[in-house]
Design a protein around this motif. Structure first.
Motif, PDB file in Angstrom:
ATOM      1  N   GLY A 278      10.544 -64.490  12.640  1.00 24.15           N
ATOM      2  CA  GLY A 278      10.457 -65.153  11.341  1.00 24.15           C
ATOM      3  C   GLY A 278      11.632 -64.839  10.449  1.00 24.15           C
ATOM      4  N   ARG A 279      12.070 -63.586  10.465  1.00 25.06           N
ATOM      5  CA  ARG A 279      13.202 -63.199   9.622  1.00 25.06           C
ATOM      6  C   ARG A 279      14.499 -63.853  10.102  1.00 25.06           C
ATOM      7  N   VAL A 280      14.682 -63.928  11.427  1.00 26.38           N
ATOM      8  CA  VAL A 280      15.885 -64.579  11.968  1.00 26.38           C
ATOM      9  C   VAL A 280      15.887 -66.058  11.589  1.00 26.38           C
ATOM     10  N   LYS A 281      14.737 -66.694  11.734  1.00 25.77           N
ATOM     11  CA  LYS A 281      14.643 -68.120  11.398  1.00 25.77           C
ATOM     12  C   LYS A 281      14.917 -68.364   9.916  1.00 25.77           C
ATOM     13  N   ASP A 282      14.306 -67.530   9.065  1.00 25.40           N
ATOM     14  CA  ASP A 282      14.460 -67.733   7.624  1.00 25.40           C
ATOM     15  C   ASP A 282      15.864 -67.395   7.136  1.00 25.40           C
ATOM     16  N   ALA A 283      16.412 -66.289   7.666  1.00 25.53           N
ATOM     17  CA  ALA A 283      17.700 -65.812   7.161  1.00 25.53           C
ATOM     18  C   ALA A 283      18.894 -66.511   7.796  1.00 25.53           C
ATOM     19  N   LEU A 284      18.772 -66.854   9.101  1.00 20.90           N
ATOM     20  CA  LEU A 284      19.921 -67.414   9.809  1.00 20.90           C
ATOM     21  C   LEU A 284      19.745 -68.888  10.159  1.00 20.90           C
ATOM     22  N   GLY A 285      18.530 -69.411   9.991  1.00 20.81           N
ATOM     23  CA  GLY A 285      18.301 -70.826  10.258  1.00 20.81           C
ATOM     24  C   GLY A 285      18.378 -71.204  11.727  1.00 20.81           C
ATOM     25  N   MET A 286      18.143 -70.231  12.614  1.00 15.82           N
ATOM     26  CA  MET A 286      18.232 -70.487  14.048  1.00 15.82           C
ATOM     27  C   MET A 286      16.844 -70.715  14.650  1.00 15.82           C
ATOM     28  N   LYS A 287      16.795 -71.481  15.731  1.00 12.92           N
ATOM     29  CA  LYS A 287      15.541 -71.662  16.437  1.00 12.92           C
ATOM     30  C   LYS A 287      15.256 -70.413  17.259  1.00 12.92           C
ATOM     31  N   VAL A 288      14.041 -69.902  17.136  1.00 18.55           N
ATOM     32  CA  VAL A 288      13.677 -68.637  17.764  1.00 18.55           C
ATOM     33  C   VAL A 288      12.382 -68.785  18.553  1.00 18.55           C
ATOM     34  N   HIS A 289      12.339 -68.126  19.695  1.00 15.20           N
ATOM     35  CA  HIS A 289      11.095 -67.959  20.439  1.00 15.20           C
ATOM     36  C   HIS A 289      10.840 -66.462  20.579  1.00 15.20           C
ATOM     37  N   TRP A 290       9.581 -66.095  20.682  1.00 18.95           N
ATOM     38  CA  TRP A 290       9.256 -64.678  20.813  1.00 18.95           C
ATOM     39  C   TRP A 290       8.056 -64.514  21.740  1.00 18.95           C
ATOM     40  N   THR A 291       7.894 -63.308  22.268  1.00 14.35           N
ATOM     41  CA  THR A 291       6.757 -63.048  23.143  1.00 14.35           C
ATOM     42  C   THR A 291       6.207 -61.645  22.919  1.00 14.35           C
ATOM     43  N   LEU A 292       4.900 -61.521  23.097  1.00 15.41           N
ATOM     44  CA  LEU A 292       4.208 -60.244  23.009  1.00 15.41           C
ATOM     45  C   LEU A 292       3.457 -60.031  24.326  1.00 15.41           C
ATOM     46  N   PRO A 293       4.078 -59.406  25.324  1.00 18.67           N
ATOM     47  CA  PRO A 293       3.440 -59.216  26.636  1.00 18.67           C
ATOM     48  C   PRO A 293       2.181 -58.357  26.572  1.00 18.67           C
ATOM     49  N   ASP A 294       2.141 -57.369  25.661  1.00 18.46           N
ATOM     50  CA  ASP A 294       0.956 -56.568  25.433  1.00 18.46           C
ATOM     51  C   ASP A 294       0.406 -56.024  26.755  1.00 18.46           C
ATOM     52  N   TYR A 295      -0.874 -56.334  27.077  1.00 19.14           N
ATOM     53  CA  TYR A 295      -1.514 -55.783  28.274  1.00 19.14           C
ATOM     54  C   TYR A 295      -0.789 -56.165  29.569  1.00 19.14           C
ATOM     55  N   LEU A 296      -0.062 -57.274  29.559  1.00 21.43           N
ATOM     56  CA  LEU A 296       0.635 -57.697  30.769  1.00 21.43           C
ATOM     57  C   LEU A 296       1.594 -56.626  31.265  1.00 21.43           C
ATOM     58  N   GLN A 297       2.156 -55.855  30.346  1.00 20.42           N
ATOM     59  CA  GLN A 297       3.124 -54.825  30.729  1.00 20.42           C
ATOM     60  C   GLN A 297       2.493 -53.752  31.600  1.00 20.42           C
ATOM     61  N   ARG A 298       1.247 -53.401  31.295  1.00 26.40           N
ATOM     62  CA  ARG A 298       0.632 -52.283  31.999  1.00 26.40           C
ATOM     63  C   ARG A 298      -0.328 -52.710  33.105  1.00 26.40           C
ATOM     64  N   SER A 299      -0.610 -54.010  33.208  1.00 26.38           N
ATOM     65  CA  SER A 299      -1.550 -54.481  34.226  1.00 26.38           C
ATOM     66  C   SER A 299      -0.859 -55.195  35.381  1.00 26.38           C
ATOM     67  N   ALA A 300       0.451 -55.298  35.332  1.00 24.91           N
ATOM     68  CA  ALA A 300       1.196 -56.118  36.302  1.00 24.91           C
ATOM     69  C   ALA A 300       1.346 -55.411  37.652  1.00 24.91           C
ATOM     70  N   ARG A 301       0.246 -55.271  38.364  1.00 24.19           N
ATOM     71  CA  ARG A 301       0.271 -54.612  39.670  1.00 24.19           C
ATOM     72  C   ARG A 301       0.987 -55.469  40.715  1.00 24.19           C
ATOM     73  N   HIS A 302       1.074 -56.772  40.492  1.00 27.18           N
ATOM     74  CA  HIS A 302       1.697 -57.667  41.474  1.00 27.18           C
ATOM     75  C   HIS A 302       3.176 -57.395  41.661  1.00 27.18           C
ATOM     76  N   ILE A 303       3.801 -56.689  40.717  1.00 29.47           N
ATOM     77  CA  ILE A 303       5.229 -56.386  40.837  1.00 29.47           C
ATOM     78  C   ILE A 303       5.468 -54.895  40.575  1.00 29.47           C
ATOM     79  N   ALA A 304       4.541 -54.078  41.048  1.00 30.61           N
ATOM     80  CA  ALA A 304       4.635 -52.632  40.813  1.00 30.61           C
ATOM     81  C   ALA A 304       5.839 -52.020  41.518  1.00 30.61           C
ATOM     82  N   SER A 305       6.312 -50.933  40.953  1.00 28.22           N
ATOM     83  CA  SER A 305       7.405 -50.158  41.546  1.00 28.22           C
ATOM     84  C   SER A 305       6.870 -49.262  42.661  1.00 28.22           C
TER      85      SER A 305
END
Length: 418
Positions: A278-305
């Protein structure tokens, strides 16, 4: 055959590999002819005397835990206070342990869990009850003291680095006529390890992520916006990774959701990516996308190390071994012996040196300008995400995970009123 029963409990947020640790605990205990109970929903299950009899689970189901995400026995965010302030709860816990002849208590969690395991060991000693308490390391935040890294972090780090690299390619393709800035929010309240892991996605100033915001550095909005603008002018787009725990100069969380504090005393966070967008859009007038992976970060067993899975299995096996050896109030920790080639081993460490201590990013791991990682950080992080530990897949194209029966034992005490 060892005398007594082993009680295993999971605590706090889960990881992609915490069930692998559980699998190793049960398998190792079975091999040593030790009965294993599991507390349903963590320490709450122990207090309520809701104890799962793992002997009812097949060997195949226990093996399948190693590739199944989530917390197979349930977990909770429930912190016991000091022995003085929470005396009744600690004594209730000891009563439950006595009632089921529990002589080994393994608590799989982070800093607060290490503290609880340490306090339970002190109480048992006070009451002269023969109990060996072991803290088992787990956290995606990688903030446990003493251990080189935490099981659970490597897989979350791998997911983060892959996601940022893939999203960056998407943004680059669209930047000419659409999105100029993409903001990715990473977990990390006080320690920026996951945000740092995103730095593995690219090398050099023109490769994403172009800017990383760490909780170890004060967030300066004016400087941040200026750097975003310069990056877009130079590269054509800008990928930002922000830790959820970044703070302003007055110590306020940028993402304070206003939801009060949880049972661990942590401020409820949420929305740093949307705020920055929101701050980038308001201050710089650029189109922005954002993401909040949240639980996906810790549940992603399909690509585990694979490295992370190896760590998780090793600490589970060692925890049982340490318990049966009588190494009370300790934790099996990972000790790195070499970066290249990567080598490591498991050693015992006293819980008193781990409990309630937080390991943040070393200054030498953060770039001098505060917006990226150094070569030292890369050397530390890269081995932790190596190898792919894919789960088996079914004909439906989805991973084949296991759900345990989780049969609870008949209670022997009066219901808990706490």
């Amino acid at each position: 055959m060892a005398a007594g029963t082993l009680l295993y409990a999971q605590s706090g947020g889960v990881t992609a590999v915490i069930n692998a640790t559980a699998s190793a605990v049960v398998a190792e205990a079975r091999a040593r002819k030790v009965k294993v109970l599991a507390a349903r929903n963590g320490i709450l299950g122990a207090l309520r005397e809701e104890l799962v009899d793992t002997s009812k689970e097949s060997a195949a189901a226990i093996r399948a835990l190693a590739h199944t995400p989530g917390g197979a026995f349930g977990t909770c965010r429930y912190k016991l206070k000091s022995l003085e302030d929470d005396r009744a709860r600690y004594e209730r816990l000891l009563d439950v342990l006595r009632a089921h002849d529990v002589r080994y208590f393994l608590y799989n969690g982070g800093n607060d869990s290490a503290d609880t395991a340490h306090k339970v060991s002190q109480l048992a000693r006070e009451f002269d009850y023969p109990l060996t308490c072991i803290g088992v390391p787990k956290t995606v935040d990688n903030d446990l003291a003493v251990t080189d890294c935490c099981p659970g972090f490597g897989s979350a780090a791998k997911y983060t680095a892959i996601s940022v690299r893939e999203a960056a390619l998407d943004v680059a393709a669209m930047a000419e006529t659409s999105t100029k800035v993409f903001v990715y929010e990473a977990m990390g309240r006080h320690a920026g390890w996951l945000a740092a892991a995103a730095g593995l996605a690219g090398e050099g100033g023109d490769q994403a992520p172009h800017l990383i915001l760490f909780p170890e550095r004060t967030y300066d909005e004016a400087d941040f916006l200026a750097r975003v603008e310069k990056t877009v002018a130079r590269v054509g787009h800008c990928v930002v990774v922000a830790s959820e725990g970044i703070r302003t100069a007055d110590g306020r969380f940028v993402a304070d959701a206003g939801g009060g504090k949880d049972s661990f005393g942590h401020t409820q966070l949420g929305g740093v990516a949307s705020h920055l967008a929101g701050r980038v859009k308001d201050a710089l007038g650029m189109k922005v996308h954002w993401t909040l992976p949240d639980y996906l970060q810790r549940s992603a067993r399909h690509i585990a190390s694979q490295t992370d899975l190896d760590h998780a299995l090793a600490v589970g096996k060692a925890a049982v071994r340490f318990a049966l050896d009588g190494r009370n109030a300790t934790m099996p920790v990972i000790v790195r012996t070499s970066d290249a080639p990567y080598r490591w081993k498991i050693e015992p460490a006293p819980l008193e040196k781990i409990a309630n201590r937080e390991k943040t990013m070393p200054a030498a791991f953060i770039r001098r300008d505060g917006y990226g990682i150094t070569a030292k950080a890369r050397a530390y992080l890269e081995p932790l995400i190596r190898g792919e530990a894919y789960p088996p897949y079914g004909k439906d194209g989805l991973p084949r995970y296991v759900t345990l029966r989780n049969e609870v034992l008949r209670q022997r005490l009066e219901p808990w009123k706490g």
